[in-house]
Design a protein around this motif. Sequence first.
Motif, PDB file in Angstrom:
ATOM      1  N   ALA A   1       0.853  -1.193   0.000  1.00 57.23           N
ATOM      2  CA  ALA A   1       0.000   0.000   0.000  1.00 57.23           C
ATOM      3  C   ALA A   1       0.886   1.239   0.000  1.00 57.23           C
ATOM      4  O   ALA A   1       1.938   1.272   0.632  1.00 57.23           O
ATOM      5  N   ALA A   2       0.434   2.287  -0.693  1.00 55.25           N
ATOM      6  CA  ALA A   2       1.228   3.511  -0.810  1.00 55.25           C
ATOM      7  C   ALA A   2       1.126   4.389   0.417  1.00 55.25           C
ATOM      8  O   ALA A   2       2.044   5.148   0.724  1.00 55.25           O
ATOM      9  N   THR A   3      -0.002   4.312   1.139  1.00 60.59           N
ATOM     10  CA  THR A   3      -0.205   5.104   2.350  1.00 60.59           C
ATOM     11  C   THR A   3      -0.624   4.183   3.488  1.00 60.59           C
ATOM     12  O   THR A   3      -1.240   3.135   3.262  1.00 60.59           O
ATOM     13  N   PRO A   4      -0.332   4.548   4.738  1.00 58.89           N
ATOM     14  CA  PRO A   4      -0.639   3.646   5.849  1.00 58.89           C
ATOM     15  C   PRO A   4      -2.101   3.618   6.271  1.00 58.89           C
ATOM     16  O   PRO A   4      -2.567   2.643   6.845  1.00 58.89           O
ATOM     17  N   MET A   5      -2.849   4.698   6.022  1.00 60.76           N
ATOM     18  CA  MET A   5      -4.255   4.734   6.443  1.00 60.76           C
ATOM     19  C   MET A   5      -5.020   5.714   5.578  1.00 60.76           C
ATOM     20  O   MET A   5      -4.467   6.731   5.150  1.00 60.76           O
ATOM     21  N   ALA A   6      -6.290   5.412   5.334  1.00 57.06           N
ATOM     22  CA  ALA A   6      -7.097   6.274   4.460  1.00 57.06           C
ATOM     23  C   ALA A   6      -8.052   7.159   5.239  1.00 57.06           C
ATOM     24  O   ALA A   6      -8.213   8.339   4.928  1.00 57.06           O
ATOM     25  N   ASN A   7      -8.694   6.607   6.280  1.00 53.75           N
ATOM     26  CA  ASN A   7      -9.720   7.355   7.000  1.00 53.75           C
ATOM     27  C   ASN A   7      -9.612   7.104   8.501  1.00 53.75           C
ATOM     28  O   ASN A   7      -8.963   6.160   8.951  1.00 53.75           O
ATOM     29  N   ARG A   8     -10.281   7.972   9.245  1.00 49.69           N
ATOM     30  CA  ARG A   8     -10.357   7.815  10.686  1.00 49.69           C
ATOM     31  C   ARG A   8     -11.132   6.542  11.046  1.00 49.69           C
ATOM     32  O   ARG A   8     -12.000   6.090  10.297  1.00 49.69           O
ATOM     33  N   LEU A   9     -10.800   5.994  12.214  1.00 48.71           N
ATOM     34  CA  LEU A   9     -11.529   4.837  12.725  1.00 48.71           C
ATOM     35  C   LEU A   9     -12.507   5.305  13.800  1.00 48.71           C
ATOM     36  O   LEU A   9     -12.286   6.313  14.469  1.00 48.71           O
TER      37      LEU A   9
ATOM     38  N   ASP B   1       6.479   7.702  10.493  1.00 48.43           N
ATOM     39  CA  ASP B   1       5.415   7.881   9.508  1.00 48.43           C
ATOM     40  C   ASP B   1       4.199   7.003   9.768  1.00 48.43           C
ATOM     41  O   ASP B   1       3.144   7.224   9.169  1.00 48.43           O
ATOM     42  N   ILE B   2       4.317   6.008  10.657  1.00 54.38           N
ATOM     43  CA  ILE B   2       3.135   5.188  10.987  1.00 54.38           C
ATOM     44  C   ILE B   2       2.668   5.426  12.420  1.00 54.38           C
ATOM     45  O   ILE B   2       1.783   4.724  12.905  1.00 54.38           O
ATOM     46  N   ALA B   3       3.237   6.404  13.106  1.00 52.48           N
ATOM     47  CA  ALA B   3       2.903   6.620  14.517  1.00 52.48           C
ATOM     48  C   ALA B   3       1.433   6.974  14.699  1.00 52.48           C
ATOM     49  O   ALA B   3       0.764   6.454  15.599  1.00 52.48           O
ATOM     50  N   GLN B   4       0.900   7.852  13.850  1.00 50.65           N
ATOM     51  CA  GLN B   4      -0.505   8.244  14.008  1.00 50.65           C
ATOM     52  C   GLN B   4      -1.469   7.105  13.675  1.00 50.65           C
ATOM     53  O   GLN B   4      -2.386   6.821  14.453  1.00 50.65           O
ATOM     54  N   PRO B   5      -1.300   6.398  12.547  1.00 55.56           N
ATOM     55  CA  PRO B   5      -2.201   5.267  12.270  1.00 55.56           C
ATOM     56  C   PRO B   5      -2.153   4.188  13.348  1.00 55.56           C
ATOM     57  O   PRO B   5      -3.195   3.629  13.712  1.00 55.56           O
ATOM     58  N   VAL B   6      -0.973   3.899  13.867  1.00 50.32           N
ATOM     59  CA  VAL B   6      -0.848   2.885  14.920  1.00 50.32           C
ATOM     60  C   VAL B   6      -1.547   3.359  16.188  1.00 50.32           C
ATOM     61  O   VAL B   6      -2.248   2.591  16.856  1.00 50.32           O
ATOM     62  N   SER B   7      -1.388   4.638  16.516  1.00 48.18           N
ATOM     63  CA  SER B   7      -2.067   5.196  17.685  1.00 48.18           C
ATOM     64  C   SER B   7      -3.579   5.092  17.545  1.00 48.18           C
ATOM     65  O   SER B   7      -4.293   4.783  18.504  1.00 48.18           O
ATOM     66  N   GLU B   8      -4.067   5.335  16.346  1.00 51.60           N
ATOM     67  CA  GLU B   8      -5.511   5.260  16.112  1.00 51.60           C
ATOM     68  C   GLU B   8      -6.006   3.812  16.233  1.00 51.60           C
ATOM     69  O   GLU B   8      -7.077   3.563  16.799  1.00 51.60           O
ATOM     70  N   CYS B   9      -5.253   2.878  15.710  1.00 49.42           N
ATOM     71  CA  CYS B   9      -5.651   1.461  15.829  1.00 49.42           C
ATOM     72  C   CYS B   9      -5.626   0.996  17.285  1.00 49.42           C
ATOM     73  O   CYS B   9      -6.422   0.141  17.687  1.00 49.42           O
TER      74      CYS B   9
END
Length: 446
Positions: A197-205, A239-247
């Motif tokens: 995948a080109a980006t780690p996350m697309a939308n908010r959870l 670069d994945i800190a925010q998506p991981v935090s959201e998960c």
Amino acid sequence: IPNVDYDPYQISSSMLNSRELRAILALMAHEVAKYTIMKLDVVQAFPHAKLDFVQYCYPPDGYDCPPGKVLQLEKALYGCVQASRCFQKLYIQALQEMGFTSVNDAKTIFIKKERDIPLLTAVFVDDSLVASQSASLCKEFCKQFAKRFEITVHENVDMFLGYRIVIDPDNCSISISQQHFIEECLKRYGLAAAKGAATPMANRLTSADQPKSVNSEDRAYYQALLGSAMYIATGTRPDIAQPVSECARHMSNPGKVHLEALKRIWRYLKQTADRAIEYHHPVDDDFPLNVLGGYVDSDWAGCPDTRRSTSGYVLMLNGAAISWKSKRQSVVALSSAEAEYVSGSMMVQEVLYLRKILTNLGFPQTQPTVIFADNETCITWSQGAVGASERAKHIDLRRHFLHDAVEKGHLVLRKIDSKLNCSDILTKPNIPLDRLVAFRRRIMGR
């Protein structure tokens, strides 16, 4: 028995954290050709130390012990609750007797000078990184240390604390990565054949996608995936800190949407597994050589469940990030300026800590640390106008820590265009690909 035989708060050992290691490597990068960097580990470390409390054990099979008798332990065997602490005391005592002084309160970094040449050692339990611009000092240290402990010395450092370290004297750079760990996890979790995948996350959870009942097997798999991603996000991949935090906010009861989002992070890691943080000569005039600087930002009311904002900051040294954080704020901000102000106050603690560490390592930060922010009202408040603002009269006192730090000259906020604020990558998931790539390159140094 806790509080009887031992203090339950005195059972840990010296554990160098990731940001301290990154700071050390960043400082050495620009003159890495002059440095000798070695790694040593103590063989069967804990039994070198004596227990500082009385403990008994049953004799092992095959040991001739009189009936009705038990053995009193004299050495800190592995498995004893205080073994690591006892070894730490012995280890630190040995370093102090050799003339080292502690750089930080956690006593994980030690330094001494001989002939005005610094010799540094960083400690993680029984593993140490040793560095100096004098090869003879490093070798003499290892020789003296070998008289106290049985040690193994590695003159070529390629792995430390699970990070792959690549030292390039020709280009004056040091890079760290976790590509080997990413590839291992992709196989372990059955994602080796997944599409990148080109980006780690697309939308908010959102918690609205959580199932009504918890599937224990799905949850265990989700938590295992998440734990490994956290290790990478806090180690070498801001670069994945925010998506991981959201998960992580949905780890107690993840749904199908959450699992797919987490798998997307891993598909992104698969496509970018070779990315590394690279410290080198600074690439612009924003942050001069050996001078700490950074970016701070927030995403106002971004959480769909609580309407809380997300704080993000990244602190840079010699071309790349040494510390970063993405965290949902604990209060609801009533304006974007307030959200930025709260983010800045959270960042101040890290700035003060790193300024102290760098100064103790011999790189004093004589000028206020420059932090770039994209909200003019927040910058104005930080400079003292917050008390006269009706929009800020309700803000909790502890949030004014930012203004206090600016007033004392520890840091200064400067305006930057939102499109150039690299910490934006730590506040929201839906960043356009071109900006994601630009921000990633800027904060990771390559």
